[in-house]
Scaffold this motif. Structure first.
Motif, PDB file in Angstrom:
ATOM      1  N   TYR A  40     -13.988  -9.448  -7.445  1.00 40.98           N
ATOM      2  CA  TYR A  40     -13.112  -9.857  -6.583  1.00 40.98           C
ATOM      3  C   TYR A  40     -11.785 -10.272  -7.407  1.00 40.98           C
ATOM      4  CZ  TYR A  40     -11.778 -13.460  -3.005  1.00 40.98           C
ATOM      5  OH  TYR A  40     -10.739 -14.066  -2.015  1.00 40.98           O
ATOM      6  N   GLU A  41     -10.559 -10.116  -6.358  1.00 43.04           N
ATOM      7  CA  GLU A  41      -9.341  -9.998  -6.834  1.00 43.04           C
ATOM      8  C   GLU A  41      -8.335 -10.747  -5.985  1.00 43.04           C
ATOM      9  OE1 GLU A  41      -5.877  -7.216  -8.965  1.00 43.04           O
ATOM     10  OE2 GLU A  41      -7.520  -6.584  -7.575  1.00 43.04           O
ATOM     11  N   LEU A  42      -7.668 -11.873  -6.448  1.00 44.36           N
ATOM     12  CA  LEU A  42      -6.638 -12.652  -5.532  1.00 44.36           C
ATOM     13  C   LEU A  42      -5.450 -12.007  -5.763  1.00 44.36           C
ATOM     14  CD1 LEU A  42      -7.713 -16.513  -5.913  1.00 44.36           C
ATOM     15  CD2 LEU A  42      -8.542 -14.641  -4.321  1.00 44.36           C
ATOM     16  N   LEU A  43      -4.611 -11.643  -4.778  1.00 45.95           N
ATOM     17  CA  LEU A  43      -3.466 -11.100  -4.668  1.00 45.95           C
ATOM     18  C   LEU A  43      -2.421 -11.968  -4.260  1.00 45.95           C
ATOM     19  CD1 LEU A  43      -4.257  -7.385  -3.216  1.00 45.95           C
ATOM     20  CD2 LEU A  43      -4.160  -8.235  -5.530  1.00 45.95           C
ATOM     21  N   GLY A  44      -1.380 -12.110  -5.050  1.00 43.15           N
ATOM     22  CA  GLY A  44      -0.260 -13.253  -4.375  1.00 43.15           C
ATOM     23  C   GLY A  44       0.734 -12.578  -3.459  1.00 43.15           C
ATOM     24  N   PHE A  45       0.880 -13.246  -2.457  1.00 41.43           N
ATOM     25  CA  PHE A  45       1.674 -13.032  -1.164  1.00 41.43           C
ATOM     26  C   PHE A  45       3.174 -12.582  -1.879  1.00 41.43           C
ATOM     27  CE2 PHE A  45       5.246 -14.620   1.557  1.00 41.43           C
ATOM     28  CZ  PHE A  45       5.071 -13.721   2.450  1.00 41.43           C
ATOM     29  N   HIS A  46       3.672 -11.591  -1.508  1.00 42.95           N
ATOM     30  CA  HIS A  46       5.295 -11.240  -1.928  1.00 42.95           C
ATOM     31  C   HIS A  46       5.943 -11.098  -0.308  1.00 42.95           C
ATOM     32  CE1 HIS A  46       4.684  -6.960  -1.034  1.00 42.95           C
ATOM     33  NE2 HIS A  46       3.619  -7.005  -1.893  1.00 42.95           N
ATOM     34  N   THR A  47       7.387 -10.918  -0.643  1.00 45.53           N
ATOM     35  CA  THR A  47       8.318 -10.975   0.588  1.00 45.53           C
ATOM     36  C   THR A  47       8.729  -9.615   0.748  1.00 45.53           C
ATOM     37  OG1 THR A  47      10.027 -11.830  -0.732  1.00 45.53           O
ATOM     38  CG2 THR A  47       8.807 -13.339   0.533  1.00 45.53           C
ATOM     39  N   LEU A  48       8.223  -8.342   0.302  1.00 46.42           N
ATOM     40  CA  LEU A  48       8.793  -7.085   0.165  1.00 46.42           C
ATOM     41  C   LEU A  48       8.823  -6.563   1.554  1.00 46.42           C
ATOM     42  CD1 LEU A  48       7.334  -5.533  -3.012  1.00 46.42           C
ATOM     43  CD2 LEU A  48       9.634  -6.427  -2.717  1.00 46.42           C
ATOM     44  N   GLY A  49       8.073  -7.003   2.432  1.00 43.44           N
ATOM     45  CA  GLY A  49       7.986  -6.382   3.862  1.00 43.44           C
ATOM     46  C   GLY A  49       8.976  -7.035   4.597  1.00 43.44           C
ATOM     47  N   ALA A  50       9.612  -8.104   4.327  1.00 38.88           N
ATOM     48  CA  ALA A  50      10.766  -8.713   5.222  1.00 38.88           C
ATOM     49  C   ALA A  50      11.772  -8.012   5.494  1.00 38.88           C
ATOM     50  CB  ALA A  50      11.376  -9.961   4.487  1.00 38.88           C
ATOM     51  N   ASP A  51      12.299  -6.867   4.824  1.00 38.93           N
ATOM     52  CA  ASP A  51      13.192  -6.052   4.849  1.00 38.93           C
ATOM     53  C   ASP A  51      13.000  -4.964   5.619  1.00 38.93           C
ATOM     54  OD1 ASP A  51      15.281  -7.627   3.699  1.00 38.93           O
ATOM     55  OD2 ASP A  51      15.163  -6.558   1.552  1.00 38.93           O
ATOM     56  N   LYS A  52      11.584  -4.528   5.577  1.00 33.45           N
ATOM     57  CA  LYS A  52      11.025  -3.650   6.318  1.00 33.45           C
ATOM     58  C   LYS A  52      11.120  -3.918   7.938  1.00 33.45           C
ATOM     59  CE  LYS A  52       8.234  -1.365   2.721  1.00 33.45           C
ATOM     60  NZ  LYS A  52       6.775  -1.217   2.520  1.00 33.45           N
ATOM     61  N   PHE A  53      10.788  -5.123   8.115  1.00 27.56           N
ATOM     62  CA  PHE A  53      10.577  -5.514   9.571  1.00 27.56           C
ATOM     63  C   PHE A  53      12.113  -5.261  10.050  1.00 27.56           C
ATOM     64  CE2 PHE A  53       6.653  -7.760   8.596  1.00 27.56           C
ATOM     65  CZ  PHE A  53       6.138  -7.565   9.648  1.00 27.56           C
ATOM     66  N   THR A  54      13.297  -5.872   9.262  1.00 27.99           N
ATOM     67  CA  THR A  54      14.313  -5.725   9.913  1.00 27.99           C
ATOM     68  C   THR A  54      14.836  -4.338  10.220  1.00 27.99           C
ATOM     69  OG1 THR A  54      15.072  -7.647   8.799  1.00 27.99           O
ATOM     70  CG2 THR A  54      16.731  -6.329   9.296  1.00 27.99           C
ATOM     71  N   GLY A  55      14.606  -3.408   9.082  1.00 23.58           N
ATOM     72  CA  GLY A  55      15.095  -2.075   9.158  1.00 23.58           C
ATOM     73  C   GLY A  55      14.320  -1.201  10.184  1.00 23.58           C
ATOM     74  N   LEU A  56      13.251  -1.666  10.807  1.00 24.92           N
ATOM     75  CA  LEU A  56      12.640  -1.035  11.633  1.00 24.92           C
ATOM     76  C   LEU A  56      12.691  -1.713  13.183  1.00 24.92           C
ATOM     77  CD1 LEU A  56       9.035  -0.641  10.027  1.00 24.92           C
ATOM     78  CD2 LEU A  56      10.408   1.019  10.461  1.00 24.92           C
TER      79      LEU A  56
END
Length: 301
Positions: A253-269
């Motif tokens: 089992y692995e925990l993945l830290g949240f990151h904000t890389l998707g924020a710019d994608k929402f804007t671009g789309l």
């Protein structure tokens, strides 16, 4: 004869080391049945091709407006404006944009196309113990393409992994078992109400299919994206671990830290970001939750 089955993808990522063991080639398919508010790949939500506009790259040359056949692009006060309601994603703007401010996201590929690309990476797979990973979005929403691709990989001796939310009919999972060497599942929450609130979907199918994979003794990795204000509590992580203790074939089992890389994608789309301003968890907070998970007795990476 060329294989006629096609799939809609966003990209093929070569030399990946985060999508299974060894060096892998990861295929990201378009379309998803979840709407996770923290998603960092919103370009995979919809099945069809989309136009991404990166505003800060635009030099306002107007080249795109001259080739736009739908009237979606125009010059206004010295800047390029995009009317997404009129855009038909033809791609002409991306072809002529000198600054790469306009990009098409999503293309149709055949199984033969993908296999031709995978052939280049076989030496890396053999040397590192890697292979191909089919990811998304939710790849199992394109079951015919995925099955045909996995069949070709099996025939070619290429190890396979599927990265999925498992929120699909159990019969689909069972039918793919002979073709998949490793299953990788993101489990966002054990509590169904919490899962519905933040993804828009019940976790009932995911949990049922996790148990199915455990009963079939299928190699399985489960991961949880830890998102602030969503599932970043000892109670939420502990509940997931309690559920996973009943899955006998779990590798880890692995925990993945949240990151904000998707924020710019929402804007671009041109999409609304459902979690504006969200910040990653401090490393020490994530580490404390890993300790909680490890304390339940399951194998934690």
């Amino acid at each position: 004869m060329k294989n006629a089955i096609t799939g809609m993808i966003t990209r093929v990522q070569r030399m990946s080391i985060h999508d299974g063991p060894g060096i892998r080639t990861t295929l990201f398919l378009k379309g998803c049945n979840f709407r996770c508010r923290w998603c960092h790949n919103p370009e995979t939500w919809r099945r069809e091709t989309q136009v991404e506009r990166i505003g800060e790259r635009c030099v306002a040359c107007g080249a795109c407006t001259l080739v736009c056949g739908s009237g979606a692009l125009r010059m206004e006060n010295g800047a390029v404006r995009l009317d997404r309601e009129r855009c038909d994603a033809c791609g002409r703007c991306a072809d002529v944009c000198p600054a790469q401010a306009m990009n098409l996201v999503g293309k149709a590929v055949s199984v033969d196309d993908v296999m031709q690309e995978l052939q280049r990476d076989i030496p890396y797979f053999e040397e590192s113990g890697g292979g191909v990973t089919v990811s998304g979005g939710e790849p199992l929403l394109q079951p015919l393409f995925v099955r045909e691709l996995l069949l070709h990989c099996r025939a070619g001796g290429i190890p396979t992994a599927v990265e999925t939310n498992l929120s699909v009919p159990s019969g689909l999972i069972a039918g793919l078992l002979p073709l998949v060497d490793l299953w990788m599942c993101d489990l966002k929450a054990a509590d169904d109400g919490l899962h519905r609130r933040w993804t828009g979907v019940s976790n009932a199918r995911t949990v049922a299919n996790l148990r199915l994979l455990g009963e079939r003794n299928v190699p399985l990795i489960v991961r949880t994206p830890v998102v602030p204000g969503v599932n970043d509590t000892p109670e939420a992580i502990g509940a997931i671990c309690t559920l996973l203790k009943g899955v006998g074939s779990l590798l880890y089992y692995e925990l993945l830290g949240f990151h904000t890389l998707g924020a710019d994608k929402f804007t671009g789309l041109g999409m609304e970001n459902p979690m504006p301003g969200a910040e990653p968890l401090p490393p020490e907070r994530l580490e404390s939750l890993r300790a909680v998970a490890a304390g339940t007795g399951i194998n934690v990476k």
